[in-house]
Design an enzyme around this catalytic site. Structure first.
Site, PDB file in Angstrom:
ATOM      1  N   SER A   1       0.848  -1.191   0.000  1.00 19.61           N
ATOM      2  CA  SER A   1       0.000   0.000   0.000  1.00 19.61           C
ATOM      3  C   SER A   1       0.882   1.239   0.000  1.00 19.61           C
ATOM      4  O   SER A   1       2.052   1.164   0.388  1.00 19.61           O
ATOM      5  CB  SER A   1      -0.859   0.006   1.269  1.00 19.61           C
ATOM      6  OG  SER A   1      -1.518   1.252   1.428  1.00 19.61           O
TER       7      SER A   1
ATOM      8  N   TYR B   1      -1.915  -1.066  10.672  1.00 13.46           N
ATOM      9  CA  TYR B   1      -2.036  -1.412   9.249  1.00 13.46           C
ATOM     10  C   TYR B   1      -0.797  -0.961   8.466  1.00 13.46           C
ATOM     11  O   TYR B   1      -0.197  -1.741   7.714  1.00 13.46           O
ATOM     12  CB  TYR B   1      -3.294  -0.752   8.682  1.00 13.46           C
ATOM     13  CG  TYR B   1      -3.492  -0.945   7.200  1.00 13.46           C
ATOM     14  CD1 TYR B   1      -4.057  -2.118   6.698  1.00 13.46           C
ATOM     15  CD2 TYR B   1      -3.127   0.046   6.284  1.00 13.46           C
ATOM     16  CE1 TYR B   1      -4.253  -2.289   5.338  1.00 13.46           C
ATOM     17  CE2 TYR B   1      -3.317  -0.116   4.922  1.00 13.46           C
ATOM     18  CZ  TYR B   1      -3.884  -1.286   4.454  1.00 13.46           C
ATOM     19  OH  TYR B   1      -4.079  -1.463   3.102  1.00 13.46           O
TER      20      TYR B   1
HETATM   21  P1  NAD Z   1     -11.702  -5.851   0.203  1.00 11.57           P
HETATM   22  O1  NAD Z   1     -12.323  -5.710   1.519  1.00 11.57           O
HETATM   23  O2  NAD Z   1     -12.593  -5.913  -0.979  1.00 11.57           O
HETATM   24  O3  NAD Z   1     -10.734  -7.092   0.175  1.00 11.57           O
HETATM   25  C1  NAD Z   1      -9.997  -7.505   1.293  1.00 11.57           C
HETATM   26  C2  NAD Z   1     -10.268  -8.975   1.488  1.00 11.57           C
HETATM   27  O4  NAD Z   1      -9.409  -9.461   2.507  1.00 11.57           O
HETATM   28  C3  NAD Z   1     -11.679  -9.293   1.945  1.00 11.57           C
HETATM   29  O5  NAD Z   1     -12.554  -9.457   0.875  1.00 11.57           O
HETATM   30  C4  NAD Z   1     -11.470 -10.578   2.715  1.00 11.57           C
HETATM   31  O6  NAD Z   1     -11.828 -11.686   1.920  1.00 11.57           O
HETATM   32  C5  NAD Z   1      -9.982 -10.638   2.973  1.00 11.57           C
HETATM   33  N1  NAD Z   1      -9.736 -10.830   4.396  1.00 11.57           N
HETATM   34  C6  NAD Z   1      -9.737  -9.915   5.389  1.00 11.57           C
HETATM   35  N2  NAD Z   1      -9.512 -10.518   6.573  1.00 11.57           N
HETATM   36  C7  NAD Z   1      -9.361 -11.843   6.316  1.00 11.57           C
HETATM   37  C8  NAD Z   1      -9.103 -12.979   7.114  1.00 11.57           C
HETATM   38  N3  NAD Z   1      -8.949 -12.895   8.435  1.00 11.57           N
HETATM   39  N4  NAD Z   1      -9.042 -14.184   6.495  1.00 11.57           N
HETATM   40  C9  NAD Z   1      -9.217 -14.314   5.167  1.00 11.57           C
HETATM   41  N5  NAD Z   1      -9.434 -13.257   4.360  1.00 11.57           N
HETATM   42  C10 NAD Z   1      -9.512 -12.039   4.930  1.00 11.57           C
HETATM   43  O7  NAD Z   1     -10.692  -4.607   0.081  1.00 11.57           O
HETATM   44  P2  NAD Z   1      -9.491  -4.291  -0.931  1.00 11.57           P
HETATM   45  O8  NAD Z   1      -9.261  -2.842  -0.772  1.00 11.57           O
HETATM   46  O9  NAD Z   1      -9.719  -4.855  -2.253  1.00 11.57           O
HETATM   47  O10 NAD Z   1      -8.253  -5.009  -0.230  1.00 11.57           O
HETATM   48  C11 NAD Z   1      -7.363  -5.851  -0.914  1.00 11.57           C
HETATM   49  C12 NAD Z   1      -5.929  -5.537  -0.523  1.00 11.57           C
HETATM   50  O11 NAD Z   1      -5.574  -4.260  -1.012  1.00 11.57           O
HETATM   51  C13 NAD Z   1      -5.654  -5.520   0.985  1.00 11.57           C
HETATM   52  O12 NAD Z   1      -4.422  -6.159   1.227  1.00 11.57           O
HETATM   53  C14 NAD Z   1      -5.512  -4.047   1.273  1.00 11.57           C
HETATM   54  O13 NAD Z   1      -4.676  -3.797   2.384  1.00 11.57           O
HETATM   55  C15 NAD Z   1      -4.893  -3.558  -0.014  1.00 11.57           C
HETATM   56  N6  NAD Z   1      -5.005  -2.129  -0.236  1.00 11.57           N
HETATM   57  C16 NAD Z   1      -6.224  -1.553  -0.411  1.00 11.57           C
HETATM   58  C17 NAD Z   1      -6.297  -0.188  -0.600  1.00 11.57           C
HETATM   59  C18 NAD Z   1      -7.615   0.517  -0.806  1.00 11.57           C
HETATM   60  O14 NAD Z   1      -7.636   1.736  -0.834  1.00 11.57           O
HETATM   61  N7  NAD Z   1      -8.723  -0.180  -0.961  1.00 11.57           N
HETATM   62  C19 NAD Z   1      -5.139   0.585  -0.639  1.00 11.57           C
HETATM   63  C20 NAD Z   1      -3.921  -0.039  -0.461  1.00 11.57           C
HETATM   64  C21 NAD Z   1      -3.867  -1.405  -0.253  1.00 11.57           C
END
Ligand code: NAD
Ligand code: MG
Length: 295
Positions: free
Chosen positions: A187, A200
């Site tokens: 991230s 985080y």
């Molecule tokens: P999202 O909520 O759609 O996806 C995250 C997924 O993580 C969830 O759908 C869930 O299935 C999984 N998860 C969470 N806790 C879990 C657990 N204990 N066991 C199994 N699965 C688990 O959100 P997203 O934004 O698509 O996130 C995906 C990745 O992108 C993450 O690693 C997040 O840190 C990263 N990210 C997101 C952003 C943003 O702005 N959305 C920015 C930087 C990084």
């Protein structure tokens, strides 16, 4: 405007988002507006023909965008997510099956070491091999002050975001052959931490170190390891406690491209790093941030 070019500031929703809270992990199907994971738009060109790919967090958001793209590029998929996200996962299953690809759902909690091992074995056995690990799952809970950050949350954030990468990779290594690719998800928080995301952001710094160190270890074995660093992307993670609700309406508008990104905008990079086109690429982090610098 000429037809072959799109204004990136207007390509996706650029208005204010309505405030909306869901308990974590949240369901994408109940979000307004719904994130765009390329359901209608992603077109494959055979870049991942018959690859066998395990995706964590594949039910929604960035992981779903990767799952759809992988299937449309010709891959078979094992999809992990939390049991309470079954409704989102079933939508992804249907989309993948529509492509004529195989998909195996493996719900379970990545904070549990034994589950990580089971998941990898099941993915390998059902797919009949394992070529790519797309490790996308993550949790993010905003806490204003370190004194309010519970040890329970601290442990869970590290277990899901960092320890599960160690557990999954350890379990997968016996199955991975030369040419395999591991993709982690870091991230902008892994470079420039926000004051309300201490746990985080620290996990994302750890993921950067894990990715680069592991790449050095596995390079001689012919296995590549890279990471993708998203900026503000409109997903369930953000509305289920990842941001305080008062930050939701203007979410993403502070970046140079002036809007939140959509998961679909990350798919091409997950495909590239999984494919043999990136054969000389390892130990790298690619930013898809709307203009936030990784430094
Ligand atoms: P999202 O909520 O759609 O996806 C995250 C997924 O993580 C969830 O759908 C869930 O299935 C999984 N998860 C969470 N806790 C879990 C657990 N204990 N066991 C199994 N699965 C688990 O959100 P997203 O934004 O698509 O996130 C995906 C990745 O992108 C993450 O690693 C997040 O840190 C990263 N990210 C997101 C952003 C943003 O702005 N959305 C920015 C930087 C990084
Ligand atoms: Mg989800």
């Amino acid at each position: 405007m000429v037809k072959h070019q799109t204004d990136p500031t207007k390509k996706y929703y650029s208005g204010k988002f309505p405030k909306q809270y869901q308990n974590p992990p949240g369901l994408q199907k109940d979000m307004k507006p719904k994130p765009d994971c390329g359901e209608e738009s992603y077109r494959g060109t055979g870049q991942l023909e018959d690859k066998k790919i395990l995706i964590t967090g594949g039910d929604s958001g960035i992981g779903r965008a990767a799952a759809i793209a992988y299937a449309r590029e010709g891959a078979d998929i094992a999809l992990n997510y939390l049991p309470e996200e079954q409704a989102d996962a079933l939508e992804v299953k249907e989309l993948i099956e529509k492509e004529g690809r195989r998909v195996f759902l493996i719900p379970g909690d990545l904070s549990n070491e034994a589950f990580n091992q089971q998941m990898v074995k099941e993915a390998h056995d059902k797919l009949g091999g394992l070529d790519v690990l797309a490790l996308v799952a993550g949790m993010q809970q905003s806490v204003e002050d370190i004194t309010g950050l519970t040890t329970e949350q601290l442990r869970r954030t590290f277990s899901v975001n960092v320890f599960s990468l160690f557990w999954t990779v350890k379990a997968a290594l016996p199955y991975l052959e030369k040419g395999a690719s591991i993709i982690t998800t870091t991230s902008v928080q892994g470079y420039n931490p926000s004051e309300n995301l201490l746990d985080y952001a620290s996990t994302k710094f750890a993921i950067n170190g894990f990715t680069r160190g592991l790449a050095k270890q596995l390079g001689p074995k012919g296995i590549r390891v890279n990471s993708i660093a998203p900026g503000p992307i409109w997903t369930a993670l953000q509305i289920s406690g990842g941001q305080p609700q008062e930050k939701i309406p203007e979410f993403g508008q502070g970046v140079p491209l002036q809007r939140a990104g959509q998961p679909a905008e990350l798919a091409a990079m997950y495909v590239y790093l999984a494919s043999d086109k990136s054969s000389y690429v390892t130990a790298q982090v690619y930013g898809i941030t709307g203009g936030i610098e990784l430094a």
